[in-house]
Motif scaffolding. Structure first.
Motif, mmCIF file in Angstrom:
data_model
loop_
_atom_site.group_PDB
_atom_site.id
_atom_site.type_symbol
_atom_site.label_atom_id
_atom_site.label_comp_id
_atom_site.label_asym_id
_atom_site.label_seq_id
_atom_site.Cartn_x
_atom_site.Cartn_y
_atom_site.Cartn_z
ATOM 1 N N PHE A 214 0.625 -1.217 -0.092
ATOM 2 C CA PHE A 214 0.111 0.015 -0.059
ATOM 3 C C PHE A 214 0.659 1.364 -0.239
ATOM 4 O O PHE A 214 0.471 2.263 -0.675
ATOM 5 C CB PHE A 214 -0.842 -0.069 1.136
ATOM 6 C CG PHE A 214 -2.080 -1.083 1.231
ATOM 7 C CD1 PHE A 214 -2.823 -1.040 -0.014
ATOM 8 C CD2 PHE A 214 -1.964 -1.997 2.094
ATOM 9 C CE1 PHE A 214 -3.957 -2.030 0.182
ATOM 10 C CE2 PHE A 214 -2.873 -3.060 2.241
ATOM 11 C CZ PHE A 214 -4.012 -2.840 0.902
ATOM 12 N N CYS A 218 0.995 4.190 -3.045
ATOM 13 C CA CYS A 218 1.007 5.552 -2.622
ATOM 14 C C CYS A 218 2.156 6.407 -3.206
ATOM 15 O O CYS A 218 2.115 7.518 -3.611
ATOM 16 C CB CYS A 218 0.820 5.736 -1.132
ATOM 17 S SG CYS A 218 -0.732 5.296 -0.603
ATOM 18 N N ALA A 221 2.295 7.003 -6.839
ATOM 19 C CA ALA A 221 0.912 7.292 -7.497
ATOM 20 C C ALA A 221 1.108 8.572 -8.684
ATOM 21 O O ALA A 221 0.220 8.417 -9.589
ATOM 22 C CB ALA A 221 0.283 8.232 -6.547
ATOM 23 N N LEU A 229 -5.856 5.106 -10.607
ATOM 24 C CA LEU A 229 -6.184 4.529 -9.499
ATOM 25 C C LEU A 229 -6.549 5.556 -8.242
ATOM 26 O O LEU A 229 -6.795 5.439 -7.280
ATOM 27 C CB LEU A 229 -4.628 3.824 -8.908
ATOM 28 C CG LEU A 229 -4.293 2.745 -9.592
ATOM 29 C CD1 LEU A 229 -3.004 2.026 -9.047
ATOM 30 C CD2 LEU A 229 -5.342 1.533 -9.934
ATOM 31 N N ARG A 230 -6.220 6.638 -8.674
ATOM 32 C CA ARG A 230 -6.647 7.965 -8.047
ATOM 33 C C ARG A 230 -6.029 7.877 -6.511
ATOM 34 O O ARG A 230 -6.632 8.159 -5.525
ATOM 35 C CB ARG A 230 -8.006 8.248 -8.090
ATOM 36 C CG ARG A 230 -8.531 8.362 -9.440
ATOM 37 C CD ARG A 230 -10.135 8.327 -9.435
ATOM 38 N NE ARG A 230 -10.722 9.414 -8.853
ATOM 39 C CZ ARG A 230 -11.983 9.489 -8.968
ATOM 40 N NH1 ARG A 230 -12.747 8.713 -9.362
ATOM 41 N NH2 ARG A 230 -12.555 10.944 -8.493
ATOM 42 N N LEU A 231 -4.778 7.849 -6.526
ATOM 43 C CA LEU A 231 -4.236 7.585 -5.132
ATOM 44 C C LEU A 231 -3.465 8.880 -4.805
ATOM 45 O O LEU A 231 -3.416 9.738 -5.779
ATOM 46 C CB LEU A 231 -3.144 6.384 -5.323
ATOM 47 C CG LEU A 231 -3.679 4.937 -5.488
ATOM 48 C CD1 LEU A 231 -2.750 4.074 -5.631
ATOM 49 C CD2 LEU A 231 -4.395 4.711 -4.289
ATOM 50 N N PHE A 237 -5.092 8.121 3.596
ATOM 51 C CA PHE A 237 -5.956 7.031 3.651
ATOM 52 C C PHE A 237 -5.789 6.355 5.015
ATOM 53 O O PHE A 237 -4.677 6.485 5.733
ATOM 54 C CB PHE A 237 -5.312 5.910 2.940
ATOM 55 C CG PHE A 237 -5.347 6.389 1.218
ATOM 56 C CD1 PHE A 237 -6.427 6.192 0.339
ATOM 57 C CD2 PHE A 237 -4.269 6.794 0.546
ATOM 58 C CE1 PHE A 237 -6.511 6.568 -0.817
ATOM 59 C CE2 PHE A 237 -4.368 7.274 -0.771
ATOM 60 C CZ PHE A 237 -5.417 7.009 -1.470
ATOM 61 N N ALA A 282 -5.746 -0.606 -4.630
ATOM 62 C CA ALA A 282 -6.282 0.686 -4.550
ATOM 63 C C ALA A 282 -7.718 0.916 -3.960
ATOM 64 O O ALA A 282 -7.775 1.829 -3.357
ATOM 65 C CB ALA A 282 -5.741 1.529 -5.934
ATOM 66 N N LEU A 285 -7.570 0.696 -0.440
ATOM 67 C CA LEU A 285 -7.536 1.918 0.317
ATOM 68 C C LEU A 285 -8.783 2.862 0.276
ATOM 69 O O LEU A 285 -8.700 3.515 1.338
ATOM 70 C CB LEU A 285 -6.100 2.718 -0.298
ATOM 71 C CG LEU A 285 -4.767 1.932 -0.308
ATOM 72 C CD1 LEU A 285 -3.732 2.578 -0.875
ATOM 73 C CD2 LEU A 285 -4.303 1.827 1.522
ATOM 74 N N HIS A 286 -9.072 2.857 -0.821
ATOM 75 C CA HIS A 286 -10.268 3.865 -0.830
ATOM 76 C C HIS A 286 -11.341 3.562 -0.028
ATOM 77 O O HIS A 286 -12.392 4.093 0.684
ATOM 78 C CB HIS A 286 -10.577 3.983 -2.377
ATOM 79 C CG HIS A 286 -9.770 5.014 -3.064
ATOM 80 N ND1 HIS A 286 -9.607 6.147 -2.893
ATOM 81 C CD2 HIS A 286 -9.121 4.405 -4.293
ATOM 82 C CE1 HIS A 286 -8.623 6.649 -3.964
ATOM 83 N NE2 HIS A 286 -8.276 5.655 -4.647
#
Length: 1829
Positions: A214, A218, A221, A229-231, A237, A282, A285-286
């Protein structure tokens, strides 16, 4: 003895300390039973009164002797307790920089927090195949033990790696897997090692941070492919910000992400699947950022268009509304109905987290399945090695459900560990057949029952989770009610009702009940799973397939292999099961089931334990925190192992080791031949309590502390012996000193007394001398006084006597003078009278003369006037006049004399007058001369005036010049002085510059020399590197080639089922094939019968010299015949050309035909004559030759007859050509018919007259002939107007012209024919003469034949020279070219003569030897042969002794016999017999002689086929018998000899320098085999490498035992006690290799190579390689064995090395470079023995150890271990000093030497002096089908 007896003064003990855990102290007085206080002295210098516990009265732990500190195995310590273990680990870790230590069956690994060079492939190779106790502790040793047991016992193995976070578990497991992948040979199976290691970044945690993927996502990203993935930052998070440390210092998550992706690619996970994995991660995480809003206490909702949930749904491909709904609701099903119920915010949050964990678990399982498939091997699995990486025991300030599960798992593992340790101890006791009792050890089964039994903690937890109103408080109350006061291991905290305490095996742990129920439930709602299964994202439904496996991205099929993986990095949550309902099970239930499965797997394997220790919490390198370390030791079971060992007999010695160590405690009478009985007798005397030891079959078992007691006795005995030795030596030294002092005193006294005596004698001598001096002085004074008086008297007397004598003398003098006066007075008076008389006379004379003079004067005055005037005018003539005057005076004097004479001599008056007259004339002449001189005087005066003026001017100029000269002189002097000063300065500068230039030149020279040496070394290194790289490529290609062949063989044998089992594959496996693969292969054929041809007629001995001369003569005759034939052909061509021209003249055709017939007849007659001459020659040979030479069956006769037959055949051919010529002439004669077709004879005649050249006429005739071939016409028509007559007349004239030309040409042809007849006649004569000479030569003795033939040849050439001189007299150019060619021939003949003379001298010597041998052989053969056999049996040519010079050094064989040749000479040849009985390199010589014959025949196919078959056959032999040293050495020697032969006889000048002239004649003539030389060179390199591997395999088992372990010098090195890990004994038992074994093997290698005739330079390279292997393996083992690093072992090594050097000197191999390869080992041995204390010692070590790297020097110093108490350890500060001094040294960081390194081999050209024509082929080789040429 009693334990209390060990607490004596100076004994060292351990006491508890709150800071350091344990502190060392020393007793100040002996302990006596009943003492309550111990007086101790601490190491920091303080004294302490240590009070004993009044209840237990336990004494403090005793400290082990210093020689036992730092042991490899903790069980080897005499005192086994916690402080001893902690101190031993600390010493090894801090002082020796050793991170691994054995504790019985456990490997303790301390994390150094620093990269160490101990995990390379060289270390893997060093540990491969070694026993576990033979090397220093290492993770590789544990892995090797597991691998060995799996391969040997075919039983599954397991390695359990445990420890806290940051202790290095993951690294240890990774290195274990690397070891397995390397030694199992899996590198050949699609890079399994890389795949195994690539699974680590995917499967493992990073330091103390979990779920590192994870954080990597990040950090990455910003990558373009991750935009979807919009990280963002990890702190954004919920799941990644709770730890508070998203970034780890020193870890780049972006790079780690790249490594993870590379690992996925290597494992076969495609790019699309990787993006799918990252998409799911991802989404998790969201999902963690989804927030809930409470409506009321029982329901909640998600904000509309919630961005995190929207992103999650987009990434997962699910419906937003549906997922939003089921995150806030759940479905409840009863027996009658189903309804939907909202859930609270807390429940929704827990459900969200459960869903995230469930997705992650499914994804993790999916990855595990694909990793297993990627690691799948096609080979069927029979057993495995599992590596378990699990957290150790955990205890924090707040412990929750995670710590409970981890400690529960560790309880199970500890139980299994205790049982295994107990089992091993029991097996050891039973094996040694000693009585044993049940050891009381901690059994943690009650603790396990407390957790997992019915109504246990987990059971009550699951039950409470099922209750609708269950909470953590109610569960805690149930625990209190069930277990409190009922189970001793369960306790309740005093100040808390929401916690409980469990007494684990390691420590008490307090768990907080809060969160247990929720974490245990952790169930996922089915509706949420259904939503995910309906995803449009294809990969997501695959994760939730229940009955079938997910589709593999690598498309690998499943097999019978059990997927083996390590457990997840942190066992915080169990993974859901495989059934549809499994997600409803609690986490505790799942964890318990998984743990039971794990324990079943472990129980089915042989476990190996690795306990990782975290030395400090700050990750400082090599920093040891005692508190943290002892906590982990208590928790990981190491101390329990120690306790179990201490409860029994922890110290174990073999009888031989015990005898060797404690021989000093025995008396001579106690030593028996039976070592076992000797040890028993000694122990009974030394230790009274028999319970303290037990005697096994092979070992002696001691209780804890007994070895320390024995060591104390040994040390006391050695100390007493040392004291006695010191006492004796000191007494001897003092006595020696006293004797020296006494002797010195005596000498001093002697010298003093002598000095005093000499002084007294000197005094006596002085006294006596003074007396004598006084005597003589007094005598001198008296004598002097007497002399004075006497002298005064004598003086007075002398003065008086003198006075009287003077008076008397004066008187006598006066009287004498008076007489004289009287005499003179009387004489004076007489003289006065006489003068007066004379004066008067003279006066009268003067007057008269005056009168006469006056008269004369008048005359003279008249004359003198002119003179006076002249005198005035010419002053300069005064001198002349004065001269004249003087002359006049003289004349006057003469005149006076004459006048006086006139008076006396009147008779001569006349003459005097004449004389005067003459004088007068002379004066007149003088006057005239004076007048003449007057003019001259005037001119001279003028000149004088001018000269005076010039003089004055000159004087003035001179004066000015002098002034200028003075000034110039002064200036010059000043300048000179200045220049001198400057010159002095310049000289000084010059000297300084010269000195500087000399120094600079010297420095530059030294610099250039150094640079040149360095560049030379660098070029040599580069050359060796390139050569090594090339040879390594050859080796690698050969290995691949052999691998290919092995695979082909395996494919052919696939029908056979291999036996189950494991086989170790050497990672350095290589083949014996060459880099080059030839298209033609040798077929494996059966032996073919050899055909022998019997001669049809009897053979007689052959004189080969005669045969060669005859053959040479025949060759010369053929050449002469060829010259004659060429000349004849040339003449015939001229005749034919003339015939072609004469065909145009039909009128004279008859004459021409007649000439041709004559020519033909002459040719026939000449042919007949030649044929007759040949017949006569044949007849002469048959009549005049020796019968043994000219016999019909003799080879000489046969060869000569063949030559003569060829000549006769050539004559027959010429005869046939003559017949053909005759037929052509006849046909031409018949074709000629008279033609009269010419029309204009006048024109023709004019044209013919114009044609002056006969060539033009011939052409015109041919044209006419062509025109005459027109169709026949009527003669009457042609004869109109008389045309035919005109044509006839013109033709007649043309015929006459042609006839005249024909006659001239005929005359020229006759002349040429006559010349040819003369040549034929001369050739005939020459032929007859040659026949006579040949007959004469045949009758001469063999020694004179060559000389006679050469003499005849010179005579013939002289005659020929005279002939050609006459022939070419008109053409000087041709004659000059002929002379040049003749000189060349003469020079060649002279060279041949010299060569033959040398050959004759050489062959004569050889003939004497061979004649003797042949005579002996013939006598032996004749004795065994009957007379009948001698008559009937034909004599074979093979048995005829032939002279060496008769052969050309070639061997002939038929093409179809090539396979037989290769088979007998290579494939089936036994090296042992060849090497002993035949010349070295015989197969190589035979093969080369066959190649020479094929080259002589110019048969390229035969050469190529033979060389290809030879190379491939050598490969086959080496592949079949490649492990036999003799075979490999034999073919290496022969391959090199074959290569040298190809170079020596290649014809290249560089290889022909050392050849003899005969050898140069044997050079190849048609083919350049340079490419095959390269192929043979590569083959030789390959054979050399195989030879090195063979001798390495032979030497390797001997080296460690012979060089390190065996005590060559007995009694120098003592044996230290060993632990549970058995170490190879250094005592020489039966079957143990010693140094003598190595030397014997080296002698064997050397003798075999010498017997095979290997090149001396190549032998040196082999010996150098052998010594490098010995040195490298010895040094590597020394660096990996702490027990070998001692002073005594250094002495043993140096002695062993000296023996190896002595072997080199005996074999004359000191210049081979072998000694230099041992330099690192020598320096390591010296390093063990040198002093290691001061800075000077450090400087000496740095300068001495130039061949060792810094890592090796530091390693040896860290490993240095005293064997006895009298030695000292190396201090840490000294090691740091060494490191500081060596920090600038640029060397390799590699610790071990590359024992597999092979030096690049070279094959220096070594020509052979053996003549090829002298080589005999023995019958034992079975090569009768080849013949010598």
């Amino acid at each position: 003895m009693a334990a209390s007896e060990l607490y004596t003064k100076f004994a060292r003990v351990w006491i508890p300390d709150p800071e350091e855990v344990w502190k060392s102290a020393e007793l100040l007085k002996d302990y006596k039973p009943g003492d309550k206080v111990l007086l101790l002295h601490l190491e920091e210098g303080k004294d302490l009164e240590y009070r004993l516990d009044p209840k237990t009265k336990e004494l403090p732990h005793l400290r082990n002797p210093d020689i036992l500190v730092g042991e490899n195995d903790l069980t080897a310590l005499s005192y086994l307790h916690e402080p001893a273990v902690l101190h031993n680990l600390r010493v090894r870790f801090i002082d020796s920089k050793l991170i691994y230590t054995y504790c019985g069956i456990v490997l303790v690994a301390i994390n150094p927090y620093e990269q160490l060079p101990i995990y390379g492939e060289d270390i893997i190779n060093a540990y491969s195949g070694q026993n576990m106790g033979d090397m220093d502790p290492h993770i590789f040793a544990v892995a090797e033990e597991a691998y060995k047991q799996m391969a040997r016992d075919e039983r599954n193995q397991s390695i359990i790696v445990s420890g806290e976070s940051g202790a290095g578990k993951t690294v240890s497991a990774k290195y274990a897997m690397r070891y397995f992948a390397t030694v199992s040979g899996s590198a050949s199976e699609a890079n399994v090692e890389e795949k195994v290691l690539a699974s680590n970044p995917i499967m493992e945690a990073e330091e103390e941070r979990n779920y590192h993927i994870f954080y990597q996502l990040c950090a990455s990203a910003n990558l373009p492919e991750f935009k979807m993935l919009r990280l963002g930052n990890a702190n954004n998070f919920h799941y990644t910000k709770q730890g508070g440390s998203p970034v780890i210092e020193g870890v780049d998550d972006t790079k780690e992400m790249a490594h993870t992706r590379q690992a996925c690619t290597l494992l076969g996970i495609s790019e699309s699947y990787q993006m799918g994995i990252f998409r799911i991660l991802a989404g998790i995480l969201h999902l963690g950022n989804v927030a809930f809003t409470s409506r009321d206490s029982d329901s909640c909702t998600i904000p509309p268009k919630h961005e995190p949930l929207s992103i999650f749904c987009d990434l997962m491909g699910v419906d937003y509304e549906e997922m939003c709904h089921w995150l806030c609701h759940r479905k409840l099903a009863t027996t009658t109905e189903t309804y939907i119920k909202p859930i609270s915010k807390l429940q929704a949050t827990n459900a969200r987290d459960a869903l995230a964990k469930h997705i992650y678990a499914k994804l993790f399982n999916w990855i595990v399945d694909h990793v297993n498939q990627a690691l799948h091997s096609a080979v069927k699995q029979h057993s495995f090695i599992g590596v378990l990486d699990i957290y150790g025991f955990e205890t924090f300030e707040i412990n929750s459900f995670e710590q409970f599960c981890i400690n529960y798992a560790n309880e199970k593992l500890q139980q299994q560990f205790n049982m295994h340790v107990f089992k091993l101890e029991q097996e050891e006791y039973m094996k040694e057949q000693i009585p044993w009792t049940l050891i009381d050890f901690y059994d943690n089964q009650p603790c396990i029952n407390l957790i997992e039994s019915k109504l246990g903690i987990l059971d009550l937890l699951d039950e409470e989770c099922k209750m609708p109103k269950g909470t953590d408080d109610t569960w805690a109350q149930k625990l209190y009610n069930t277990h409190l006061n009922k189970c001793a291991l369960f306790e309740k905290p005093r100040l808390s009702n929401k916690a409980f305490i469990i007494q684990h095996f390691a420590d008490k742990v307090e768990y907080q009940c809060e969160g247990f129920l929720e974490k245990n439930k952790d169930t996922v709602f089915e509706e949420q799973i259904k939503v995910l299964k309906s995803s449009k994202f294809k990969m997501l439904p695959e994760l939730f397939q229940d009955d079938e496996k997910a589709i593999s991205p690598t498309s690998a099929t499943s097999s019978g292999r059990t997927p083996l993986t390590r457990t997840p990095a942190k066992l915080t949550k169990g993974r859901p099961g495989q059934t549809a309902k499994e997600h409803k099970k609690t986490v505790g239930h799942q964890f318990r089931n998984s743990l039971h499965l794990l324990m079943e797997t472990l129980n089915a394997t042989t476990p190996h334990y690795v306990r990782c220790i975290k030395p400090n919490d700050f990750k400082f390198p090599f920093t040891f925190d005692e508190k943290r370390a002892v906590q982990q030791l208590r928790a990981c079971g190491v101390l329990e192992t120690i306790r179990i060992s201490a409860a029994g007999f922890p110290s174990r010695w073999t009888y031989q080791e015990f005898f060797s160590r404690y021989r000093v405690l025995m008396k001579q009478k106690d030593v028996l031949s039976d070592r076992k009985q000797t040890c028993k007798n000694v122990l009974e005397k030394l230790i009274a309590d028999k319970d303290k030891y037990q005697f096994g079959k092979t070992k002696i078992f001691f209780r804890a502390g007994q070895v320390a007691y024995l060591e104390k006795l040994r040390a006391d005995k050695l100390r007493a012996a040392c004291i006695r030795i010191q006492k004796t030596i000191r007494g001897w030294l003092l006595r020696k000193k006293y004797l020296r002092m006494r002797k010195a005193a005596i000498i001093v006294q002697r010298y003093v007394r002598g000095y005093q005596a000499r002084c007294y004698a000197k005094f006596l001598r002085r006294t006596k001398a003074a007396t004598i001096i006084q005597k003589y002085w007094r005598m001198y004074v008296v004598h002097r006084r007497y002399k004075i008086k006497r002298m005064a008297t004598i003086v007075l007397q002398s003065y008086l006597r003198g006075y009287l004598a003077r008076n008397r003398y004066r008187k006598m003098l006066r009287e004498h003078k008076a007489v004289i006066i009287q005499k003179w007075v009387r004489g004076w008076l007489a003289r006065i009278y006489y003068r007066r008389s004379m004066h008067a006379i003279i006066y009268l004379q003067c007057c008269f003369r005056r009168m006469m003079a006056k008269r004369e004067l008048k005359k003279l005055k008249i004359e003198a006037r002119s003179v006076e005037r002249y005198k005035k005018l010419h002053i300069g003539m005064e001198n002349k006049i004065m001269q004249l005057q003087r002359k006049v005076d003289e004349q006057n004097k003469d005149y006076k004399c004459l006048m006086e004479k006139l008076t006396n001599l009147e008779g001569i008056y006349t003459s005097e007058t004449e004389k005067l007259r003459s004088d007068l004339e002379r004066l007149q002449l003088s006057e005239e001369e004076a007048k003449i001189a007057t003019g001259r005087v005037l001119s001279l005066q003028e000149e004088i005036a001018k000269l005076r003026k010039d003089l004055e001017q000159t004087q003035s100029e001179k004066k000015s010049i002098e002034e200028r000269a003075d000034r110039y002189k002064q200036e010059t002097e000043q300048l000179v002085s200045n220049l001198k000063e400057e010159n002095t300065l310049l000289k000084q500068e010059k000297e300084a510059l010269n000195h500087l230039i000399v120094e600079q030149a010297k420095e530059m020279t030294e610099t250039m020399e150094k640079k040149l040496v360095e560049e030379t070394k660098q070029l040599e290194l580069d050359l060796n590197d390139e050569r090594l790289r090339y040879q390594n490529l050859l080796n690698e290609f050969s290995r691949l080639e052999e691998r290919y062949d092995d695979l082909k063989e395996e494919m052919t044998l696939m029908v056979n089922v291999p036996k189950p089992g494991h086989k170790r594959t050497d990672s350095t496996h290589s083949s014996n094939e060459s880099e080059y693969t030839f298209s033609s292969e040798i077929a494996e054929t059966e032996d073919m019968p050899l055909r022998t041809e019997e001669p049809s007629e009897k053979k007689v001995p052959l004189d080969m010299s005669l045969f060669l001369k005859l053959q040479k003569r025949v060759t010369e005759l053929e050449q002469e015949k060829q010259v004659m034939q060429d000349e004849l052909d040339r003449k015939e061509e001229q005749v034919l050309r003339s015939k072609a021209k004469e065909e145009e003249r039909p009128q004279i055709r008859g004459a021409e035909l007649e000439y041709e017939s004559l020519k033909r007849q002459e040719l026939e007659s000449e042919n007949k004559k030649l044929k007759n001459e040949l017949n006569e020659l044949r007849k002469a040979l048959s009549e005049k030759s020796a019968p043994e030479v000219t016999a019909p069956g003799a080879p000489a006769y046969r060869v000569l007859m063949e030559q003569l037959t060829s000549v006769s055949e050539e004559l027959d051919v010429r005869k046939e050509e003559v017949l053909i010529l005759r037929s052509q002439l006849v046909s031409q004669k018949e074709a000629i018919q008279p033609k009269n077709t010419m029309t204009d004879s006048t024109i023709l005649l004019e044209d013919v007259q114009k044609m002056k050249d006969k060539g033009e006429i011939a052409q015109a005739y041919i044209g006419l002939k062509e025109t005459n071939r027109s169709p026949a016409m009527d003669c009457h028509e042609l004869n109109e107007d008389g045309e035919l007559w005109l044509v006839y007349e013109g033709l007649k004239q043309a015929n006459r012209l042609l006839e005249s030309q024909l006659q001239s040409q005929k005359r020229s042809h006759e002349n040429e024919a006559e010349a040819l007849r003369g040549e034929i006649q001369s050739l005939k004569e020459e032929n007859n003469r040659q026949q006579q000479l040949l007959a004469q030569n045949l009758q001469l003795p063999p020694e004179a034949r060559i000389e006679a033939s050469l003499q005849h040849e010179i005579t013939r050439l002289t005659n020929e020279n005279l002939y050609f001189e006459e022939l070419y007299a008109d053409d000087p150019k041709k004659y000059q070219s002929y002379r040049i060619s003749l000189y060349k021939r003469m020079i060649d003949l002279m060279e041949q003569l010299e060569k033959q003379d040398k050959t004759v001298r050489k062959l004569k010597k050889q003939l004497k030897v061979f004649a003797k041998k042949i005579g002996e052989l013939e006598v032996g053969q004749m004795e065994n042969i009957s007379p009948g056999q001698i008559i009937d049996e034909p004599i074979r040519p093979v048995n005829i002794p032939r002279k060496e010079k008769d052969f050309q050094g070639m061997l002939e064989y038929k093409k179809e016999d090539e396979q037989k040749l290769v088979k007998n000479l290579i494939l089936e040849l036994k090296p042992r017999g060849v090497a002993v009985n035949l010349i070295p390199g015989l197969p190589a010589y035979i093969l080369f002689m066959c190649v020479r014959h094929a080259d002589y025949l110019n048969d390229d196919q035969k050469v190529r086929s033979l060389l290809t078959s030879t190379i491939n056959s050598i490969k086959k032999v080496l592949k079949k018998r490649g492990d036999d040293f003799e075979t490999v050495s034999f073919w290496l020697s022969n391959t090199c000899r074959f290569l040298h032969c190809l170079k020596q006889y290649s014809g290249e000048e560089g290889f022909m320098k050392h050849n003899t002239s005969r050898q140069n004649e044997h050079c190849l003539t048609n083919f350049d085999l340079a490419e095959y030389r390269q192929v043979l060179s590569d083959l030789a390199i390959q054979i050399y490498q195989q030879l090195v591997r063979v001798l390495e395999n032979i030497l390797q088992p001997m080296i460690v035992s012979g060089m390190l372990e065996h005590e060559t010098i007995q009694g120098v090195s003592g044996v230290k006690p060993t632990g549970l890990r058995k170490r190879t004994s250094s005592i020489a038992d039966e079957g143990t290799y010693t140094l003598d074994s190595i030397l014997r093997q080296l002698n064997s290698f050397h003798s075999v190579m010498c017997q095979h005739g290997m090149d001396p330079e190549l032998i040196k390279q082999v010996v150098k390689q052998m010594f490098y292997i010995v040195g490298a393996i010895t040094l590597n083992n020394l660096l990996l064995r702490k027990d070998m690093c001692s002073w005594s072992k250094g002495m043993q090594i140096r002695y062993n090395v000296s023996q190896l050097e002595e072997w080199l000197r005996d074999k004359n191999l000191m210049n081979s470079g072998a000694k230099e390869t041992l330099e690192p080992l020598i320096q390591a041995a010296q390093l063990l023995q040198v002093k290691k204390k001061t800075d000077d010692d450090a400087e000496a070590i740095c300068s001495m150890c130039s061949a060792l790297t810094t890592a090796q020097i530091v390693k040896v110093l860290n490993l240095y271990t005293p064997v006895n108490e009298f030695e000292e350890r190396v201090s840490v500060s000294f090691i740091r000093t060494i490191q500081m001094r060596l920090r600038d040294r640029k060397d390799s960081p590699q610790l071990l030497m590359d024992a597999k390194h092979i030096f690049p081999v070279t094959f220096p050209f070594n020509p052979s002096s053996l003549a090829l024509e002298t080589i005999q082929i023995p019958a034992s080789l079975g090569l009768g089908f080849i013949s010598r040429v």
